[in-house]
Design an enzyme around this catalytic site. Sequence first.
Site, short mmCIF file in Angstrom:
data_model
loop_
_atom_site.label_atom_id
_atom_site.label_comp_id
_atom_site.label_asym_id
_atom_site.label_seq_id
_atom_site.Cartn_x
_atom_site.Cartn_y
_atom_site.Cartn_z
N GLU A 127 -17.06 1.59 -10.71
CA GLU A 127 -17.03 0.00 -10.09
C GLU A 127 -18.58 -0.33 -10.07
O GLU A 127 -19.36 0.15 -9.30
CB GLU A 127 -16.32 -0.40 -9.09
CG GLU A 127 -16.41 -1.67 -8.82
CD GLU A 127 -15.34 -2.33 -7.49
OE1 GLU A 127 -14.88 -1.62 -6.81
OE2 GLU A 127 -15.14 -3.36 -7.52
N ALA A 267 -17.35 2.88 0.38
CA ALA A 267 -16.27 3.79 -0.35
C ALA A 267 -15.76 3.29 -1.42
O ALA A 267 -15.93 1.93 -1.79
CB ALA A 267 -15.27 4.15 0.61
N GLU A 269 -12.26 2.80 -4.30
CA GLU A 269 -10.87 3.03 -4.24
C GLU A 269 -10.06 3.47 -5.51
O GLU A 269 -9.02 3.30 -5.63
CB GLU A 269 -10.01 1.56 -4.08
CG GLU A 269 -10.29 0.71 -5.24
CD GLU A 269 -11.28 -0.31 -5.06
OE1 GLU A 269 -12.31 0.04 -4.24
OE2 GLU A 269 -11.47 -1.42 -5.68
N ASN A 270 -10.70 4.45 -6.17
CA ASN A 270 -10.37 5.26 -7.50
C ASN A 270 -8.84 5.81 -7.26
O ASN A 270 -8.70 6.28 -6.40
CB ASN A 270 -11.28 6.34 -7.77
CG ASN A 270 -12.60 6.12 -7.60
OD1 ASN A 270 -13.26 5.26 -8.29
ND2 ASN A 270 -13.22 6.79 -6.53
N GLU A 303 -9.59 1.20 1.70
CA GLU A 303 -9.38 1.56 0.42
C GLU A 303 -7.95 2.06 -0.01
O GLU A 303 -7.72 2.02 -1.23
CB GLU A 303 -10.26 2.93 0.11
CG GLU A 303 -11.81 2.81 0.59
CD GLU A 303 -12.43 1.62 -0.08
OE1 GLU A 303 -12.05 1.49 -1.21
OE2 GLU A 303 -13.44 0.91 0.67
N HIS A 306 -6.10 -0.81 -1.40
CA HIS A 306 -6.46 -1.28 -2.57
C HIS A 306 -5.35 -0.62 -3.65
O HIS A 306 -5.40 -1.18 -4.73
CB HIS A 306 -7.92 -0.84 -2.88
CG HIS A 306 -8.96 -1.67 -2.77
ND1 HIS A 306 -8.95 -3.02 -2.95
CD2 HIS A 306 -10.16 -1.44 -2.22
CE1 HIS A 306 -10.05 -3.65 -2.68
NE2 HIS A 306 -10.88 -2.71 -2.09
N GLU A 325 -10.89 -7.96 -3.27
CA GLU A 325 -11.82 -7.58 -2.12
C GLU A 325 -11.65 -8.50 -0.82
O GLU A 325 -11.00 -8.07 0.43
CB GLU A 325 -13.16 -7.76 -2.45
CG GLU A 325 -13.61 -6.47 -3.37
CD GLU A 325 -13.43 -5.24 -2.90
OE1 GLU A 325 -12.72 -4.99 -1.76
OE2 GLU A 325 -13.28 -4.40 -3.89
N1 PHE Z 1 -14.50 -1.47 -4.52
C1 PHE Z 1 -15.33 -1.14 -3.01
C2 PHE Z 1 -14.55 -1.52 -1.75
O1 PHE Z 1 -14.83 -2.43 -1.67
C3 PHE Z 1 -16.90 -1.25 -3.07
C4 PHE Z 1 -17.52 -0.67 -4.20
C5 PHE Z 1 -18.04 -1.46 -5.15
C6 PHE Z 1 -17.83 0.49 -4.04
C7 PHE Z 1 -18.95 -1.16 -6.09
C8 PHE Z 1 -18.80 1.02 -5.05
C9 PHE Z 1 -19.46 0.17 -5.92
O2 PHE Z 1 -13.67 -0.95 -1.35
ZN ZN Z 2 -12.73 -3.29 -1.25
#
Ligand code: PHE
Ligand code: ZN
Length: 879
Positions: A127, A267, A269-270, A303, A306, A325
Amino acid sequence: MRADNAPVIRLEDYQPTDYLIDTVSLAIGLHPTETRVTATLALRPNPAGHAGASLALDGDELVFVSAALDGSPLAADAYTASPEKFVLHRPPQQPFTLTIETCVNPTANTKLMGLYRSNGTYCTQCEADGFRRITYFLDRPDVLSVYTTRIEADTDTPLLLGNGNPAEAGALAEGRHFAVWHDPFPKPSYLFAIVGGDLDHVEDVFTTASGRKVKVAVYVERGKRERARYALDALQRAMRWDEEVFGREYDLDVFNIVAVSAFNMGAMENKGLNIFNDKYVLASADTATDSDYANIEAVIAHEYFHNWTGNRITCRDWFQLCLKEGLTVFRDQEFSSDARSRPVKRIADVRVLRSAQFPEDAGPLAHPVRPRAYKEINNFYTATVYEKGAELIRVLKTLVGGQHFRRGMDLYFERHDGTAATIEEFIACFAEASGRDLSAFSQWYEQAGTPRLSARGRYDAGAKTYTLTLAQTTLPTPDQPEKRPMVIPVALGLIGESGRELPLTTADGATDGGVLVLDGAERTVIFTDVVERPVPSLLRGFSAPAILDLDLTDDDLLVLFAHDTDAFNQWQAAQTVATRIIVRAVDALHAGGTVQVPVGLAQALGHFLDARALRDPAFAAQVLSLPGEADIAREIGENIDPEAIFTARKAVRETLGQALAGKLAHLYGELAIDAPYSPDAAQAGKRALRNGVLGLLTAGDAARGEALARAQFDAATNMTDRLGALSVLSLVAGEAREAALQAFYDRYRDDPLVLDKWFALQASIPEAGTLERVKRLLSHPAFSLSNPNRTRALIGSFAMANLTQFARADGAGFAFVADVILQLDPANPQVASRLSTAFRTWKTLEPGRRAHAEAALRRIAAATPLSQDVADIVTRSLA
Ligand code: PHE
Ligand code: ZN
């Protein structure tokens, strides 16, 4: 590319892709410098796209090796490949497979985007647009595919993790082995991840509400296994909570969390494989503070949440970032509120909102929660998208009510599961569930800036009526000179001077459920049968992200502080009085006068401590924690002189500390804890108050406080007490401070996360010598600009948490931070860019400092080469 010539991406230009990718099969041969990636993509024309269009896949610094169409090598004139793009000129107009081989160097990847190494561990961050640094792809969130990933590595990299469920694994010749992972849920490329390493772990089995067994595990560097237990526990509590409160169950057979030490953000959330900055995983009594524990709990939950809000339903495009978010922050805030104290969590969240988001919304970087245009998406992971985005979910919930809110969420999950959605689609679910027109509410997503809400009240003793007039205005922000009124739910109550809560009666039932909705520029309500002069308690629980401007006297506010039944407003009343006192002190100092002793506040705090300190220490700690320098600066608004604010605030704390000396000393003793350390909310609350008491006591009587602090430092059995004492000691120049800092360093010299606290504390000392100290620490063996946590600890703390020294009158603080930004930028533009947002309030400074800040910004803007990330921030900051 420079920001000046980088293209602007606009929401209104959104177009679906011309092709879809149904499945992705990846074969990744891990190698420190030459990792081979073979991607086989099952493509087909998108019925919603342009028929016959060429296929342009995104890349970033990729080394192209080969390409094949339906298994046959592509002729040279059929495609073009560069590090940034792969174009297939005449794609088939029926389903086809494209196989592309690329080569990447994870060891040389200092941007920490794509595939990189953290202390030797292979990991990925995709991301927002890092997947294109691994393979060519339609790297955008509305392309959803089913992924199968085969990872191959040397046997000295025994752990191989991917998204989804493990499918197959085994040994290969020549000291190699492999693992195959399959993720059955279609997902966008930004949720892709792999990990390869030699890590320790803790694990457990979580049984979902419907009885499925999920193997949950947290992976950490060797030797840190015991420090992963709290995270594993928090994860399982979060999983249960999401079932109970939102009806959401986990959907794979495994859920893995991996902690790495080099990470740009908090962090990620993959799907099924969350990758964490280790600061949000590792905890032990000896190394983590109570707030670290609370943050770990919150980020682990965030996470995990998500998985439904972000992964099962993702975002159509990056303009909708708040869809995942803001909503997920709201969910993690609610989880922590249920796990701990709701009012204390609310206060803590509002503090974050005001200190991080309000200045953003009031300065040159202001943008709507859903932006309309961007040059660099990585610069939009902001407090506005996250924290204000969460406030908007709260506003929505207040407007439609708890039941309709839950029904709207259910509808959203049901209707949009497996898709990439928009804010409009999300809001439509709540409109449908509640039967309300939410079009006015949706303006909150479009309009930047914090509304100012003013309240004027008049009591008519003869008629027993109270007339309340609420009005709102929002100042212009970049690109939005004209502002419309927002829909502001104002939760309210009336407190009689005698201290009791008065019933809310209006002719038209305007305040149903204690909420008055202001949806125009102004609204007047008349309360009837008001038997005594009331003090209004407005915006209870901070029911909307607004700045409240009250026509109440200090005495009125102290009535609220003593009697409000809304804990948030009780706290707010004390904060407002303290803010006024400090602002008056700043004015007095400017006029050459002296600081007034805040007698009323001291007395009120005294009564409060007697009644509440031992009953609710966590709340009392929030009350005792007076507004910070940045809070005062925001209240003053312009021509800020940080030194004057610092001096005034210090003087007020000194008088309060003296006035309350006896009580504070008594409390300090009473609050000591005998039991073994536990990070639970009850113990944490006591420690928070005890450390707050120590700070105020020291402000009033330095010698006595220091003696207590030194004793606490020496006897501490946990990090909260040790660091609490050290931060009190750090404020007093001299040998005692240096000795304590040295002792702390000696104890934790091999622990990078704890040394971050040591760097951060020294960078925050509000003294003229700090800049030299920070410069010295830059070359400390434990410091490294290539680790984002180290950089944020030392440079970030100096720039963001030390107003007097960053904004030194001679400009040396600004110049230093500019130097570091320029030094860091070529290696890690994202971290450099974040650091450069420290200048976001430069226009509010007094002219001398403002000129120095502007010069530093201009010097950054003129540097070449400069990343698009930093160029975007500094250009907007200067505009
Ligand atoms: N999506 C992640 C979160 O908010 C944040 C994130 C964004 C991490 C971009 C890495 C790169 O949980
Ligand atoms: Zn997030």
